[in-house]
Design a protein around this motif. Sequence first.
Motif, mmCIF file in Angstrom:
data_model
loop_
_atom_site.group_PDB
_atom_site.id
_atom_site.type_symbol
_atom_site.label_atom_id
_atom_site.label_comp_id
_atom_site.label_asym_id
_atom_site.label_seq_id
_atom_site.Cartn_x
_atom_site.Cartn_y
_atom_site.Cartn_z
ATOM 1 N N PHE A 1 3.569 5.725 -5.598
ATOM 2 C CA PHE A 1 3.204 5.682 -7.128
ATOM 3 C C PHE A 1 2.081 6.613 -7.487
ATOM 4 C CE2 PHE A 1 1.562 4.011 -11.019
ATOM 5 C CZ PHE A 1 2.508 4.100 -12.053
ATOM 6 N N GLY A 2 1.132 6.506 -6.621
ATOM 7 C CA GLY A 2 -0.003 7.459 -7.097
ATOM 8 C C GLY A 2 0.384 8.888 -7.083
ATOM 9 N N LEU A 3 1.107 9.304 -6.033
ATOM 10 C CA LEU A 3 1.707 10.494 -5.829
ATOM 11 C C LEU A 3 2.225 11.207 -6.907
ATOM 12 C CD1 LEU A 3 1.362 13.208 -3.902
ATOM 13 C CD2 LEU A 3 3.257 11.863 -2.725
ATOM 14 N N THR A 4 3.178 10.261 -7.250
ATOM 15 C CA THR A 4 4.391 10.662 -8.265
ATOM 16 C C THR A 4 3.472 10.808 -9.565
ATOM 17 O OG1 THR A 4 6.045 9.307 -7.371
ATOM 18 C CG2 THR A 4 6.236 9.927 -9.594
ATOM 19 N N ILE A 5 2.565 9.948 -9.954
ATOM 20 C CA ILE A 5 1.897 9.964 -11.080
ATOM 21 C C ILE A 5 0.815 11.419 -11.192
ATOM 22 C CG2 ILE A 5 -0.185 9.118 -12.741
ATOM 23 C CD1 ILE A 5 2.627 8.036 -12.771
ATOM 24 N N GLY A 6 0.212 11.799 -9.915
ATOM 25 C CA GLY A 6 -0.426 12.799 -9.674
ATOM 26 C C GLY A 6 0.434 14.257 -10.060
ATOM 27 N N LEU A 7 1.608 14.149 -9.247
ATOM 28 C CA LEU A 7 2.396 15.472 -9.544
ATOM 29 C C LEU A 7 2.782 15.769 -10.918
ATOM 30 C CD1 LEU A 7 4.552 15.010 -6.501
ATOM 31 C CD2 LEU A 7 2.800 16.640 -6.818
ATOM 32 N N LEU A 8 2.945 14.461 -11.703
ATOM 33 C CA LEU A 8 3.257 14.461 -13.211
ATOM 34 C C LEU A 8 2.222 14.911 -14.138
ATOM 35 C CD1 LEU A 8 5.597 11.454 -13.617
ATOM 36 C CD2 LEU A 8 6.122 13.865 -13.445
ATOM 37 N N ILE A 9 0.918 14.278 -13.635
ATOM 38 C CA ILE A 9 -0.146 14.760 -14.795
ATOM 39 C C ILE A 9 -1.054 15.822 -14.251
ATOM 40 C CG2 ILE A 9 -1.912 13.265 -13.238
ATOM 41 C CD1 ILE A 9 -1.284 13.200 -16.976
ATOM 42 N N ALA A 10 -1.009 16.333 -12.895
ATOM 43 C CA ALA A 10 -1.650 17.564 -12.564
ATOM 44 C C ALA A 10 -1.498 18.756 -13.266
ATOM 45 C CB ALA A 10 -1.472 17.906 -11.020
ATOM 46 N N PRO A 11 -0.237 19.274 -13.669
ATOM 47 C CA PRO A 11 -0.246 20.487 -14.691
ATOM 48 C C PRO A 11 -0.903 20.215 -15.810
ATOM 49 C CG PRO A 11 1.875 19.762 -13.461
ATOM 50 C CD PRO A 11 0.849 18.594 -13.214
ATOM 51 N N LYS A 12 -0.760 19.054 -16.525
ATOM 52 C CA LYS A 12 -1.752 18.739 -17.744
ATOM 53 C C LYS A 12 -3.215 18.862 -17.516
ATOM 54 C CE LYS A 12 2.275 16.014 -19.480
ATOM 55 N NZ LYS A 12 2.644 14.603 -19.852
ATOM 56 N N LEU A 13 -3.721 18.463 -16.601
ATOM 57 C CA LEU A 13 -5.081 18.475 -16.152
ATOM 58 C C LEU A 13 -5.604 19.894 -16.014
ATOM 59 C CD1 LEU A 13 -5.531 14.999 -14.112
ATOM 60 C CD2 LEU A 13 -6.105 15.541 -16.529
ATOM 61 N N MET A 14 -4.704 20.511 -15.113
ATOM 62 C CA MET A 14 -5.138 21.985 -14.926
ATOM 63 C C MET A 14 -5.114 22.899 -16.256
ATOM 64 S SD MET A 14 -3.428 22.662 -11.351
ATOM 65 C CE MET A 14 -1.757 22.393 -11.602
ATOM 66 N N ALA A 15 -4.075 22.547 -17.167
ATOM 67 C CA ALA A 15 -3.981 23.235 -18.456
ATOM 68 C C ALA A 15 -5.208 23.060 -19.369
ATOM 69 C CB ALA A 15 -2.740 23.012 -19.011
ATOM 70 N N TYR A 16 -5.477 21.688 -19.258
ATOM 71 C CA TYR A 16 -6.739 20.989 -20.141
ATOM 72 C C TYR A 16 -8.243 21.701 -19.593
ATOM 73 C CZ TYR A 16 -10.556 17.893 -22.016
ATOM 74 O OH TYR A 16 -11.526 17.393 -22.392
ATOM 75 N N ARG B 1 0.628 -1.134 0.001
ATOM 76 C CA ARG B 1 -0.050 -0.049 -0.001
ATOM 77 C C ARG B 1 0.753 1.247 -0.236
ATOM 78 N NH1 ARG B 1 -3.256 -3.137 3.696
ATOM 79 N NH2 ARG B 1 -2.143 -2.073 5.325
ATOM 80 N N GLU B 2 2.084 1.284 0.943
ATOM 81 C CA GLU B 2 2.857 2.455 0.749
ATOM 82 C C GLU B 2 3.452 2.622 -0.625
ATOM 83 O OE1 GLU B 2 5.687 1.608 3.843
ATOM 84 O OE2 GLU B 2 4.320 1.881 5.405
ATOM 85 N N VAL B 3 3.802 1.680 -1.147
ATOM 86 C CA VAL B 3 4.537 1.779 -2.430
ATOM 87 C C VAL B 3 3.339 2.398 -3.698
ATOM 88 C CG1 VAL B 3 5.567 0.478 -4.526
ATOM 89 C CG2 VAL B 3 6.452 0.000 -2.177
ATOM 90 N N LEU B 4 2.147 1.716 -3.548
ATOM 91 C CA LEU B 4 1.257 2.328 -4.405
ATOM 92 C C LEU B 4 0.827 3.557 -4.050
ATOM 93 C CD1 LEU B 4 -1.088 -0.985 -4.596
ATOM 94 C CD2 LEU B 4 0.315 -0.268 -6.130
ATOM 95 N N ALA B 5 0.866 3.939 -2.864
ATOM 96 C CA ALA B 5 0.593 5.359 -2.466
ATOM 97 C C ALA B 5 1.692 6.312 -3.313
ATOM 98 C CB ALA B 5 0.406 5.389 -1.064
#
Length: 250
Positions: free
Chosen positions: A39-54, A33-37
């Motif tokens: 991983f999810g945080l990392t993906i969120g940081l990478l994709i969040a700027p693109k989602l906000m621009a969208y 669960r810690e690893v998945l959390a």
Amino acid sequence: MLTYLAPMLWLVFLAGGALVWPGEILTGAAAKREVLALFGLTIGLLIAPKLMAYALALFDPAVRQGFGGARRMAAGLVLESALSTLTAPVTMVMQTVAVVEVLVGRDSGWAAQRREGGELTRREAWRAHRTHVALGLAGAAAALLLDRYFLIWTSPVFIGLSLSALLSLHSSRASARRAGRPSVLQTPEETETPAIVRRSLELRALYAAEAVLRRRLDVLFRADVPPYGAHAEPAPATTPKAARRLAIAA
């Protein structure tokens, strides 16, 4: 500075993970669960700027239409995210090698960019990425021997490296996009040329039209210039009688 150091740090993290993975194979549910959390945080940081621009573009009709509409913009977001994920490992390796060569005083061959664009040939793409392809295949084989789960976690890195030549080859082909046809990766600047770009094209056209005149001026400036008075007409010959008359008049 971090723009150039970040790829090196990522490579260090990958190497460190490969070293500690055998002794830290995940067995407990809490660790998973810690690893998945993480991983999810990392993906969120990478994709969040693109989602906000969208989201910003989605609520602006002019910008939304410039990107080809909401559906094409969403498809472009997904495609760009996938392509950037595959090209990121190649950028990591190339920038790491370049920075190391600069630090040790070697010529890294980091030449100026070709901003006018240009399509790569198969030979050029293979010559530029054959080391990356070999590194990706060897890394995937080593990760599989280490642990199949480690290969799964690092598969985006090794897939991107293994396909680097094909990615560079096909992404450089601007001719594949038909002019005037909406594209998934369309940008507003492609549908409506900015004023500064239009002015630049006008100035380039004027400059090109003066090419013949510039060549003529260059020939004139490079030609040998005779000394002053070399082309002066010689004085007319005079007879002794005419010379005496001029002397008396003087």
